[in-house]
Design a protein around this motif. Structure first.
Motif, mmCIF file in Angstrom:
data_model
loop_
_atom_site.group_PDB
_atom_site.id
_atom_site.type_symbol
_atom_site.label_atom_id
_atom_site.label_comp_id
_atom_site.label_asym_id
_atom_site.label_seq_id
_atom_site.Cartn_x
_atom_site.Cartn_y
_atom_site.Cartn_z
ATOM 1 N N ALA A 1 19.592 4.844 -52.458
ATOM 2 C CA ALA A 1 20.728 5.358 -53.459
ATOM 3 C C ALA A 1 22.046 4.452 -53.482
ATOM 4 C CB ALA A 1 21.229 6.777 -53.078
ATOM 5 N N GLU A 2 22.429 3.978 -52.617
ATOM 6 C CA GLU A 2 23.590 2.745 -52.446
ATOM 7 C C GLU A 2 23.314 1.568 -53.237
ATOM 8 O OE1 GLU A 2 25.263 2.308 -48.634
ATOM 9 O OE2 GLU A 2 25.163 4.605 -48.322
ATOM 10 N N ILE A 3 21.898 1.030 -52.927
ATOM 11 C CA ILE A 3 21.414 -0.199 -53.486
ATOM 12 C C ILE A 3 20.192 -0.051 -54.403
ATOM 13 C CG2 ILE A 3 20.974 -2.601 -52.751
ATOM 14 C CD1 ILE A 3 22.034 -1.907 -50.047
ATOM 15 N N PRO A 4 20.258 0.447 -55.671
ATOM 16 C CA PRO A 4 19.282 0.730 -56.326
ATOM 17 C C PRO A 4 18.292 -0.430 -56.607
ATOM 18 C CG PRO A 4 21.198 1.388 -57.405
ATOM 19 C CD PRO A 4 21.695 0.696 -56.346
ATOM 20 N N SER A 5 18.665 -1.706 -56.203
ATOM 21 C CA SER A 5 17.618 -2.819 -56.636
ATOM 22 C C SER A 5 16.998 -3.288 -55.144
ATOM 23 C CB SER A 5 18.643 -3.956 -57.070
ATOM 24 O OG SER A 5 19.447 -4.584 -55.985
ATOM 25 N N ALA A 6 17.208 -2.471 -54.164
ATOM 26 C CA ALA A 6 16.562 -2.743 -52.953
ATOM 27 C C ALA A 6 15.063 -2.611 -52.842
ATOM 28 C CB ALA A 6 17.099 -1.856 -51.825
ATOM 29 N N LEU A 7 14.227 -3.433 -52.363
ATOM 30 C CA LEU A 7 12.910 -3.486 -52.107
ATOM 31 C C LEU A 7 12.617 -2.397 -50.788
ATOM 32 C CD1 LEU A 7 10.411 -4.656 -53.273
ATOM 33 C CD2 LEU A 7 10.436 -6.246 -51.246
ATOM 34 N N ILE A 8 11.982 -1.433 -50.979
ATOM 35 C CA ILE A 8 11.498 -0.463 -50.042
ATOM 36 C C ILE A 8 10.153 -1.052 -49.528
ATOM 37 C CG2 ILE A 8 11.258 2.018 -49.423
ATOM 38 C CD1 ILE A 8 14.066 0.950 -50.617
ATOM 39 N N VAL A 9 10.333 -1.285 -47.770
ATOM 40 C CA VAL A 9 9.230 -1.588 -47.235
ATOM 41 C C VAL A 9 8.963 -0.749 -46.184
ATOM 42 C CG1 VAL A 9 7.982 -3.653 -45.976
ATOM 43 C CG2 VAL A 9 9.337 -3.963 -47.870
ATOM 44 N N GLY A 10 7.501 -0.499 -46.111
ATOM 45 C CA GLY A 10 7.464 0.744 -44.919
ATOM 46 C C GLY A 10 6.191 1.242 -44.452
ATOM 47 N N GLU A 11 6.088 1.779 -43.358
ATOM 48 C CA GLU A 11 4.689 2.135 -42.580
ATOM 49 C C GLU A 11 4.155 3.198 -43.570
ATOM 50 O OE1 GLU A 11 3.051 0.726 -39.846
ATOM 51 O OE2 GLU A 11 4.852 1.219 -38.989
ATOM 52 N N GLN A 12 2.917 3.058 -43.713
ATOM 53 C CA GLN A 12 1.859 3.805 -44.425
ATOM 54 C C GLN A 12 0.506 4.318 -43.667
ATOM 55 O OE1 GLN A 12 1.392 1.776 -48.290
ATOM 56 N NE2 GLN A 12 2.381 4.040 -49.257
ATOM 57 N N ARG A 13 0.944 4.592 -42.529
ATOM 58 C CA ARG A 13 -0.408 4.793 -41.491
ATOM 59 C C ARG A 13 -0.889 6.205 -41.483
ATOM 60 N NH1 ARG A 13 1.341 4.099 -35.385
ATOM 61 N NH2 ARG A 13 2.300 5.872 -35.030
ATOM 62 N N ASP A 14 0.003 7.135 -41.867
ATOM 63 C CA ASP A 14 -0.240 8.737 -41.814
ATOM 64 C C ASP A 14 0.074 9.438 -43.001
ATOM 65 O OD1 ASP A 14 -0.721 8.648 -39.055
ATOM 66 O OD2 ASP A 14 1.319 8.450 -38.487
ATOM 67 N N PRO A 15 -1.065 10.102 -43.625
ATOM 68 C CA PRO A 15 -0.668 10.907 -44.804
ATOM 69 C C PRO A 15 0.298 11.903 -44.498
ATOM 70 C CG PRO A 15 -2.547 11.385 -43.884
ATOM 71 C CD PRO A 15 -2.053 10.346 -42.972
ATOM 72 N N PRO A 16 1.047 12.621 -45.428
ATOM 73 C CA PRO A 16 1.075 11.906 -46.939
ATOM 74 C C PRO A 16 2.131 10.624 -46.886
ATOM 75 C CG PRO A 16 2.820 13.586 -46.516
ATOM 76 C CD PRO A 16 1.998 13.565 -45.301
ATOM 77 N N TYR A 17 1.322 9.539 -47.474
ATOM 78 C CA TYR A 17 1.899 8.138 -47.359
ATOM 79 C C TYR A 17 2.961 8.193 -48.392
ATOM 80 C CZ TYR A 17 -2.808 7.528 -45.906
ATOM 81 O OH TYR A 17 -3.956 7.625 -45.157
ATOM 82 N N PRO A 18 4.264 7.648 -47.708
ATOM 83 C CA PRO A 18 5.618 7.642 -48.330
ATOM 84 C C PRO A 18 5.415 6.689 -49.547
ATOM 85 C CG PRO A 18 5.707 6.482 -46.310
ATOM 86 C CD PRO A 18 4.405 7.038 -46.251
ATOM 87 N N ASP A 19 6.378 6.977 -50.480
ATOM 88 C CA ASP A 19 6.345 6.154 -51.658
ATOM 89 C C ASP A 19 7.049 4.763 -51.431
ATOM 90 O OD1 ASP A 19 6.140 5.128 -54.308
ATOM 91 O OD2 ASP A 19 7.934 6.303 -54.912
ATOM 92 N N VAL A 20 6.612 3.637 -51.078
ATOM 93 C CA VAL A 20 7.154 2.343 -51.045
ATOM 94 C C VAL A 20 6.777 1.200 -52.249
ATOM 95 C CG1 VAL A 20 7.185 2.827 -48.549
ATOM 96 C CG2 VAL A 20 5.197 1.572 -49.409
ATOM 97 N N ASP A 21 7.702 0.176 -52.058
ATOM 98 C CA ASP A 21 7.461 -0.837 -52.914
ATOM 99 C C ASP A 21 6.415 -1.945 -52.465
ATOM 100 O OD1 ASP A 21 9.387 -0.090 -54.791
ATOM 101 O OD2 ASP A 21 11.080 -0.749 -53.613
ATOM 102 N N LEU A 22 6.593 -2.018 -51.195
ATOM 103 C CA LEU A 22 5.571 -2.659 -50.294
ATOM 104 C C LEU A 22 5.242 -2.145 -48.960
ATOM 105 C CD1 LEU A 22 4.569 -5.911 -51.018
ATOM 106 C CD2 LEU A 22 6.612 -6.380 -49.348
#
Length: 245
Positions: free
Chosen positions: A68-89
């Motif tokens: 929210a502070e850095i709208p241009s940030a790229l969100i990178v995150g773990e996706q091993r457990d459902p529900p999978y979070p919304d990430v850019d990468l």
């Protein structure tokens, strides 16, 4: 080997064990957080490809706050457990290697690596380490440590690949020449445990992606950058590219 170079696994209740974060190491010296599969392999590739900085957070609530502070940030995150979070990468070195990240701020959230870094004491110096940058990390530590202790922290208490990397790093810090082929074999063997778990719990395309990631994670010294960490005004760990002395 000095006591402060013994590879450590997080104790119950610490990051990487599923409990609340608590300080790792002491308020002096260097804390080396080791996450081979896959967090710090991904981070090393992101910084090598030109990411400006990586903000390491503990959970997706913090992701939302920082984004929210850095709208241009790229969100990178773990996706091993459902529900999978919304990430850019996803947290994937293969995905990172083909992503356009030059000049981008990355907000990074993983189950183990970023949470352990968040628990580093305020007075300590912290770096992230994986097999791909273990030699660069060793050179940086030897040039930077002075007389303070060096804490090697395996961020996943059940990850033998982190222990193998810690042993490789400890040997280098003792002035020995570790067997890179043996370390690679140990990482690949340890990864098979993760692969079986993934195959049983994620879609087939995710599992195939994980297997491809493991090959990258096991490449010793393939990305010779130092994952040097500081704290920002919010108290969050920020990782930037350092260089081997």
């Amino acid at each position: 080997m000095a006591d402060d170079l013994i590879p450590m696994r997080p104790a119950a209740g610490s990051p990487g064990s599923g409990g609340r974060p608590r300080p790792i190491g002491t308020a002096s010296g260097i804390v080396v957080a080791i996450d081979v599969i896959r967090a710090f392999t991904t981070a090393a590739i992101l910084l090598a490809r030109g990411a400006k900085e990586i903000i390491c957070v503990r959970d997706f609530h913090e992701v939302e706050e920082v984004a929210a502070e850095i709208p241009s940030a790229l969100i990178v995150g773990e996706q091993r457990d459902p529900p999978y979070p919304d990430v850019d990468l996803p947290n994937s070195p293969v995905a990172a290697a083909s992503a356009d990240v030059a000049g981008r701020v990355v907000v990074f959230c993983t189950v183990n690596g970023t949470r352990v870094l968040a628990a580093t004491p305020l007075g300590a110096t912290a770096i992230g380490c994986a097999a791909v940058n273990v030699g660069a990390s060793a050179s940086w530590i030897l040039a930077s440590r002075g007389s303070g202790p060096v804490h090697l922290v395996c961020t996943d208490p059940g990850a033998d690949e982190d222990v193998a990397c810690a042993g490789h790093l400890a040997a280098m810090l003792r002035g020995e020449v570790p067997d890179s082929a043996a370390t690679r074999r140990a990482i690949v063997a340890a990864a098979r445990v993760h692969e079986r778990r993934w195959r049983a719990n994620v879609p087939a395309d995710m599992w195939r992606g994980f297997v491809a990631d493991v090959d990258v994670c096991a490449r010793i010294d393939a990305v010779p950058v130092v994952l040097a960490c500081t704290r920002d005004e919010r108290g969050l760990i920020v990782m930037r590219k350092g260089f081997r002395p």
